[in-house]
Design a protein around this motif. Sequence first.
Motif, short mmCIF file in Angstrom:
data_model
loop_
_atom_site.label_atom_id
_atom_site.label_comp_id
_atom_site.label_asym_id
_atom_site.label_seq_id
_atom_site.Cartn_x
_atom_site.Cartn_y
_atom_site.Cartn_z
N LEU A 40 5.31 5.55 -5.44
CA LEU A 40 5.83 4.92 -6.52
C LEU A 40 7.01 5.68 -7.19
O LEU A 40 7.89 5.28 -7.42
CB LEU A 40 4.87 4.53 -7.44
N GLU A 41 6.40 6.85 -7.42
CA GLU A 41 7.51 7.77 -8.21
C GLU A 41 8.72 8.00 -7.28
O GLU A 41 9.86 7.88 -7.96
CB GLU A 41 6.75 9.27 -8.35
N GLU A 42 8.66 8.19 -6.02
CA GLU A 42 9.65 8.20 -5.13
C GLU A 42 10.69 7.18 -5.12
O GLU A 42 11.81 7.20 -5.21
CB GLU A 42 9.18 8.66 -3.75
N ALA A 99 0.84 -1.12 -0.04
CA ALA A 99 0.08 -0.08 0.04
C ALA A 99 0.71 1.13 -0.03
O ALA A 99 0.40 2.16 -0.79
CB ALA A 99 -0.92 0.01 1.19
N GLU A 100 1.83 1.13 0.80
CA GLU A 100 2.87 2.55 0.87
C GLU A 100 3.44 2.56 -0.31
O GLU A 100 3.74 3.72 -0.96
CB GLU A 100 3.80 2.40 1.96
N ALA A 101 4.08 1.52 -1.03
CA ALA A 101 4.77 1.47 -2.21
C ALA A 101 3.61 2.02 -3.39
O ALA A 101 4.17 2.84 -4.33
CB ALA A 101 5.22 0.05 -2.82
N ALA A 102 2.52 1.84 -3.16
CA ALA A 102 1.46 2.39 -4.38
C ALA A 102 1.57 3.94 -4.18
O ALA A 102 1.45 4.70 -5.38
CB ALA A 102 0.10 1.66 -4.18
N GLU A 103 1.66 4.30 -3.09
CA GLU A 103 1.39 5.65 -2.79
C GLU A 103 2.62 6.49 -3.07
O GLU A 103 2.54 7.55 -3.58
CB GLU A 103 1.09 6.27 -1.17
#
Length: 82
Positions: free
Chosen positions: A14-16, A8-12
């Motif tokens: 992703l660009e970073e 979930a955190e990776a989805a939020e």
Amino acid sequence: MRILVEIAEAAERLEELIEFAARGDQIIICGDERPIATLTFIAKKAGAMEEFLKLAAEGRVSVPAGTTSAHDDLYDEHGLPK
């Protein structure tokens, strides 16, 4: 640097995370606190055509001006191999 992140955190972020991967960090995506995937940066590589054209350009430099590739010395007057 190794970065562990839940799905979930990776989805939020992703660009970073992609920016981190581009600079060489190891991004590990976890599900239920277990590693399940890695995010890897893919460096741009020259394609086959670009590599071919580069080699062709290098080869032209070493060939004297006016040289042809007819190879007439390999064939007789009828066009058959000697």
